[in-house]
Scaffold this active site. Structure first.
Site, short mmCIF file in Angstrom:
data_model
loop_
_atom_site.label_atom_id
_atom_site.label_comp_id
_atom_site.label_asym_id
_atom_site.label_seq_id
_atom_site.Cartn_x
_atom_site.Cartn_y
_atom_site.Cartn_z
N GLN A 207 56.46 15.48 37.19
CA GLN A 207 57.72 15.42 36.14
C GLN A 207 58.59 13.98 36.54
O GLN A 207 58.96 14.15 35.58
CB GLN A 207 58.33 16.38 37.82
CG GLN A 207 59.27 17.07 37.44
CD GLN A 207 60.09 18.05 38.29
OE1 GLN A 207 60.13 18.07 39.48
NE2 GLN A 207 61.49 18.47 37.59
N LYS B 6 65.90 13.65 46.83
CA LYS B 6 66.66 13.79 45.97
C LYS B 6 66.41 14.46 45.16
O LYS B 6 65.10 14.90 44.80
CB LYS B 6 67.41 12.35 45.99
CG LYS B 6 68.20 12.27 47.18
CD LYS B 6 68.63 10.37 46.29
CE LYS B 6 68.12 9.44 47.15
NZ LYS B 6 69.12 8.13 47.07
N VAL C 238 64.07 14.70 41.32
CA VAL C 238 63.46 14.44 40.63
C VAL C 238 63.42 14.40 39.23
O VAL C 238 63.14 13.75 38.54
CB VAL C 238 62.42 14.85 41.12
CG1 VAL C 238 60.26 14.35 40.59
CG2 VAL C 238 62.32 14.25 42.61
N GLU D 10 65.57 15.53 36.66
CA GLU D 10 66.19 14.41 35.90
C GLU D 10 66.15 13.07 35.50
O GLU D 10 65.62 12.41 34.31
CB GLU D 10 67.07 14.62 35.35
CG GLU D 10 68.27 16.28 35.89
CD GLU D 10 68.72 17.25 35.18
OE1 GLU D 10 68.66 17.15 34.18
OE2 GLU D 10 68.59 18.13 35.54
#
Lengths: 158, 760, 327
Positions: free
Chosen positions: B660, B723, B725, B727
């Site tokens: 990603q 937390k 990932v 964007e």
């Protein structure tokens, strides 16, 4: 003047009989009439590669192929490349292992393109793979792992 | 007694959270058996094709549909003069203007490419042909087609950020720079085009549509048609890429559903690739001016930021060019304002890292410019101005491993070998440049609901309305449930993307993973406790004589913690109990949340908590190190090497997270070098509205990208320590490339994309 | 796309006869035809498929040159060992074009016949005015977004660029196009728009390309196709050059030079002035750079495409110097 014509298409080794207007593309015939929806429509104008299938072993774009043009040819789609016992094709297995996709929508086209790329002898180096896989856009950006998967499958096929 | 192998944690061979498990939905995607929305086999289907306006502003006077209607197979032509009883739906935050009719095909034309009619026919080919024959007559009015025609815009006061006295500090700074940075319209272009199948049965509406948010979209359809939320079902198990564009229901969904109701037949509406450039909004074009003042040794004294973005003439969309500016560096004097410029365009939308992306482009280029003005290394200036807390909110960071990211990235990249002067690195006629860009994205949080179902054979089903568009939700949800329950991941089946399932927030703002894993973890833990209770208390329980007051579940077997414990599988327990299934549903909403509030949490954005809602300031961070090769004669830029280091907290599945992050970076390459909606100023048409002319990176444009993770679990950010990932990967890429291009060529290109004509 | 009838030609003469009728279009690979039919640019009543006609897909390379059957697929020519050895520029022009999928579909005759990518030409719904589609209707590109439009060979009626690569390489090496009726030197085959942009080639109704013949030459043997574009792959040229070079026995004096340009002109463009200026000269960077400026003599920019005038001489220079071993 709208009329349909009967047609038999040889897809994944089986004959499929259908009735289509001449203007119907192979892509739409597969997806809308034969429910072979593994072949994807991404742009419908030859600019993304999602609709890639093999016709007589060569990779082509089914969105720019009329269904009638493909009569008498051997058509292979993503549904037809795994073994009959369900074993994955080595390219499929490599895609899974390398995480060579995210959303999966360009993936069938990538895999068929990769199968042909290897068969053509265009998977000799990473640079060659990158160039010869450039007709298949991936907006999720799985290019690194696609190259890794194709390299692995190509090496295994030697 | 069964010998249980100790479970290995964290390596590729097991499925526990944090391991590099391959995608669980992968097999379906590589065999073509993953069914996307428009592929749903539906009986008696008819096809709709949209007709778009060819003026930028004005109104539809009349529509001549006779020729279209005369074609064989044509069932209906929808036009603006046909009135339907639909009502305007509420916005993302739950605000609704009551009793205002909704017109999906309005007569008033606000932009080129707005839909003004739709043709429905028996086949796709018939509908497409007929759509071409619909003749629309317009009354045209003057239009503003590009941002530069739209004046200086209107400042949006609530977006102003100020502290200290930025102007005074700037005026007295030793060294100052000032520059304007611009970004063009950019588009999501997911490879799966938009569209849907709509089907009514009585007053029940079923929609197969790619959706980043099944609950939110179901709510919109329900409000449009004034039917209960429960009467709408959005089904979206696979989504062919969204990047922000599939988070809401758009007018064409209403058109398809309307037509389906009128014709009493299911309707498929496929938005064509070209229509996708105006059927929903891409990223707004932006411009921003940055003024930085620093001491002679490069310590920031002042940041003054003035930004603006285009929006439509009929709605406001903020692409906050000041979103990252206040939190990247330590500075005591800061001022930022954001304006809106009205243009005849479809309302822009959220595209991967909205706000943060163009904002980081500005500040990360500006800090690079400052480093040259001061005469220190671009890495050093970032470390010298490192923000030890959030200067905007005044709060401490929860975790901020940006320094670690910068150092690890620099080390891996070999940054210390960089020759400082521009144009000082070359290979023949190829100029080589190295650049840095940092990125950030706020940690947004929202609650989720999750259903765990233990089946009679001991296998597990997890159900959520949350979705997987390639981020890996299926996989990390299974990993979470398996871990919490103590079963092997291959015993877990995950069902996603159906609005009738347990609620989940939008898969946007990088908030789904942290939210959904929290609820799944909670539900799975509760299910485990329930299984243990049942095992202890069941008649004939093998544990009744063990003296144990609690049990463990490992690898699907229930036992005591003693080595010689008897054990039974979950399936054996279910059989012993005669249970078909055991269902446990848990949500992460505050205790005592009413059903109405719960509904709101999943169907609106109003319950989303921002990064500074608590006592900390919580964000993901990244640092990109990029090498470019620029042909000195042709001005062509190719990216040849990337090392990116991220702090995204705990990675639930590094294999998928790296994918990603790479995806975000590659989109950043496109943004930096290729992507630009070209608008014909005469009529507002996006002339490159196709994938042959709106260029996104091909495989050959992308070098190997090395991803480093320097994060550690951040339990302020989410239940399980991750937390966001999705964007942060793209944020900072474009400035890193622009900075590398400057280093290579000595030319500072301040408007994206950096195409060859800007360098020759 | 309106519906049409589909038939297969039984012979070349059958195809020729049938395509003399208005509304009947020949179909080979179909990549252009299906694309343009979807755009609404082409609206055939009938298409006649000639791909099943035998004997038209042969690729022969001999000492005298190459004969490419009209129905040879782009990929087959690109990968042909003899073409790669004797006509590198031709092989490269093909392998740098489109994608492998399209190269597997498209025939080389069809490739020559591809239409412009001008966005205004390709969207009749949005831009009714196009002198290429509708003579006398005007040109929507003038005053519009013209980044990819031509700077050479334009007229007041049309500035659409010819997008292909293969034809550029063929032009550099003086190919001849054989048709059912005659042999046409490629330099005469493509028509500049002038006042009749709708007339793009010399082909008459019913006339069908059967083969392309390229004479062997030392310049073709030592040739290259240089294509510059924004994206690394799968894109038409911003500017391209097919260049062939033959040096005298001294190894430094230019005996023969061929230069043709793509992506910048309304037709495949032979840069004869560059050739003339350099033949007989000693190959050195300064001379080449100076002479390459002649490639854009008479070029006219239309707003966004001015960069092409700067770019072309650089592309030509690089290609010549690369062949000469100086770059």
């Amino acid at each position: 003047m709208t009329h349909s014509i009967p047609l038999t298409l040889d897809i994944n080794g089986s004959p499929h009989t259908l009735s289509v207007e001449p203007r119907v593309t192979l892509l739409d015939a597969l997806r809308e009439q034969l429910q072979l929806t593994g072949t994807k429509k991404g742009c419908d104008q030859g600019q993304c590669g999602a609709c890639t299938v093999l016709v007589d072993g060569r990779r082509v774009l089914s969105c720019l192929t009329l269904a009638v043009q493909a009569e008498g040819c051997e058509i292979t789609t993503i549904e037809g490349i795994a073994g009959e016992n369900g074993d994955l094709h080595p390219v499929q297995a490599a895609f899974l292992e390398h995480d060579a996709f995210q959303c999966g929508y360009c993936t069938p086209g990538q895999i068929l393109s990769a199968v042909a790329c290897i068969r053509e002898g265009h998977a000799g180096s990473d640079a060659e793979i990158r160039e010869y896989m450039s007709g298949n856009l991936c907006r999720c950006g799985a290019y690194n792992t696609i190259v890794g998967a194709v390299r692995q499958a190509a090496e295994a096929s030697r | 007694m069964t010998l249980i192998e100790p479970r290995k944690h964290g390596d590729a061979s097991d499925g526990s959270l944090g391991s590099r498990l391959s995608r669980l939905d992968g097999r379906r995607k590589i065999t073509g058996s993953a069914t996307y929305a428009l592929e749903q086999p539906v009986e008696n289907l008819v096809h709709a094709v949209l007709v778009q306006s060819t003026i930028a502003s004005g109104r539809v006077v009349s529509v001549d549909k006779a020729a279209a209607e005369a074609l064989p197979g044509v069932l209906m032509v929808l036009t603006p003069d046909k009135v339907f009883n639909m009502m305007v739906a509420s916005d993302w935050f739950g605000n609704r203007v009551e009793n205002v009719p909704y017109l999906p095909l309005p007569a008033e034309v606000n932009y080129y490419g707005q839909a003004v009619a739709a043709v429905i026919a028996e086949t796709f080919e018939q509908a497409r042909d007929a759509a071409r024959l619909v003749k629309v007559h317009y009354e045209e009015t003057p239009a503003v087609t590009v941002i530069d025609q739209g004046g200086s815009g209107t400042v949006t006061a609530p977006m102003t950020v100020e502290w200290g006295d930025a102007q005074a500090a700037f005026d007295t700074a030793d060294i100052t720079i000032e520059a304007e940075y611009r970004t063009p319209r950019e588009y999501h272009v997911p490879i799966e085009p938009h569209g849907l199948i709509a089907s009514w049965q009585d007053d029940q509406l079923t929609i197969w549509e790619p959706s980043q948010w099944t609950h939110g979209m179901a709510r919109t359809y329900a409000e449009w048609f004034e039917i209960p939320f429960e009467n709408v079902r959005i089904i979206s198990p696979f989504i062919g890429g969204g990047f922000g564009s599939k988070g809401g229901a758009y007018f064409y969904g209403a058109v398809a559903a309307l037509a389906a109701r009128e014709l009493a037949r299911p309707v498929k509406l496929a938005v064509t690739r070209s229509q996708g450039f105006t059927a929903y909004g891409g990223r707004a074009s932006t411009r921003q001016t940055l003024k930085l003042g620093a001491s002679a040794d490069g310590v920031l004294q002042a940041v003054i930021h003035r930004g603006a973005n285009e929006t439509s003439t009929y709605a406001d969309f903020h692409e906050g060019t000041g979103a990252a500016t206040p939190i990247m560096y330590a500075v005591n004097n800061f001022s930022s304002q954001q304006g809106l410029i009205k243009v005849n365009t479809v309302t822009p939308g959220a595209l991967r890292a909205p706000g943060k992306n163009p904002s980081a482009y500005g500040i990360e280029c500006a800090i690079d410019e400052l480093s040259y003005a001061v005469g220190i290394d671009p890495l050093e200036i970032r470390l010298r101005n490192y923000a030890d807390h959030d200067y905007q909110s005044g709060k401490p960071w929860s975790t901020r491993k940006l320094r670690e990211a910068l150092l690890a990235g620099a080390e891996r990249f070999g940054w210390s070998n960089r020759s400082a002067a521009p144009r000082s690195m070359r290979d023949g006629r190829t100029l080589i440049g190295w650049g840095i860009g940092c990125g950030t994205f706020p940690n947004l949080t929202n609650s989720s609901d999750a259903m765990i179902r233990i089946l009679s054979d001991g296998s597990v089903e997890v159900e959520s309305a949350g979705i997987d568009m390639g981020q890996g939700t299926y996989t990390i949800v299974a990993q979470t449930a398996a871990d919490a329950l103590g079963v092997s991941v291959d015993r877990v089946d995950v069902k996603l993307g159906d609005s009738v399932s347990a609620g989940a927030p939008v898969a946007g703002g990088s908030m789904l993973a942290g939210s959904i894993t929290g609820a799944v973890h909670k539900a799975a833990q509760a299910a485990r406790e329930e299984l243990i209770g049942l095992a202890l208390n069941a008649p004939n329980s093998p544990f009744s004589t063990s003296g144990a007051n609690t049990l463990v579940i490992e690898n699907g077997r229930i036992k005591t913690s003693r080595e010689d414990s008897p054990s039974m599988s979950i399936g054996e327990l279910m059989a012993m109990l005669g249970r078909e299934k055991l269902e446990v549903k848990r949500d992460t909403l505050p205790e005592g949340t009413t059903r109405e509030e719960q509904q709101k949490a999943f169907t609106h954005m109003s319950k989303v908590r921002g990064p500074t809602a608590g006592e900390f300031s919580i964000h993901s961070w990244g640092a990109h190190f990029i090498e470019v090769r620029v042909d000195e004669d042709f001005g062509t830029v190719r990216v040849s090497r990337i090392v990116s280091a991220f702090d995204c907290g705990r990675l639930y599945n590094p294999k998928l997270a790296e994918s990603q992050l790479r995806g975000g970076i590659i989109m950043g390459i496109g943004q930096a070098l290729l992507e630009e909606g070209l608008v014909d100023a005469r009529n507002g048409r996006v002339v490159n509205n196709n994938l042959g002319d709106y260029l996104v990176p091909t495989n050959a444009d992308v070098p190997p990208i090395e991803i480093l993770s320097v994060g550690e679990p951040d339990f302020e950010a989410s239940v399980l320590g991750g937390k966001g990932v999705g964007e942060v990967g793209i944020v900072g890429v474009a400035p890193a490339i622009a900075n590398a291009v400057f280093h290579a060529t000595g030319k500072r290109v301040r408007d994206l994309p950096i195409t060859l004509e800007k360098l020759i | 796309m309106k519906n049409f009838e589909f038939s297969r030609a039984t012979s070349l003469s059958d195809a020729s006869l049938r395509t003399q009728e208005a509304g009947v279009l020949l179909m080979a690979g179909g990549t252009s035809l299906v694309d343009l039919a979807k755009c609404g640019v082409t609206e055939p009543d009938m298409v006649v498929d000639i791909t099943r006609l035998g004997g038209l897909d042969q690729i022969e390379v001999s000492e005298r040159g190459a004969t490419l059957g009209a129905l040879s697929r782009m990929a087959a020519v690109a990968d042909h060992a003899g073409i790669k050895a004797e006509f590198p520029a031709i092989a490269q022009s093909l392998s740098l074009a489109a994608s492998q999928q399209l190269r597997n579909m498209a025939t080389i005759a069809g490739n020559l016949m591809q239409r412009t990518r001008c966005a205004y030409f390709r969207d009749p719904g949005a831009f009714p005015a196009c002198n290429k589609r509708q003579p006398g209707s005007g040109c929507s590109a003038l005053g519009g977004v013209t980044r990819n439009h031509a700077v050479l060979g334009t007229s007041r009626e049309c500035i659409a660029s010819y997008p292909g690569d293969l034809a550029v390489a063929l032009l550099a090496f003086d190919a001849t196009i054989e048709t059912t009726d005659r042999r046409i030197p490629i330099g005469e085959f493509f028509l500049e728009p002038g006042e009749t942009p709708h007339l793009e080639t010399l082909l008459r109704p019913g006339e069908i390309i059967t083969a392309i013949v390229v004479p062997a030459s030392a310049a073709a043997h030592r040739s290259t196709y240089l294509k510059v574009r924004d994206r690394q792959s799968y894109e038409f040229a911003a500017a391209s050059a097919a260049v062939g070079l033959q040096l005298e026995d001294d190894g430094r004096t230019i005996r023969d030079l061929r230069v043709a340009l793509g992506g910048v002109a309304t037709v495949p463009w032979r840069a004869s002035r560059v050739e003339q200026a350099l033949i007989g000269q000693v190959l050195d960077e300064g001379t080449v750079r100076q002479a390459s400026l002649l490639a854009v003599e008479g070029a006219v920019a239309h707003g966004d495409n001015h960069y092409k005038i700067d770019l072309v001489p650089r592309v030509v220079t690089r290609a010549i110097l690369t062949l000469g071993g100086l770059a």
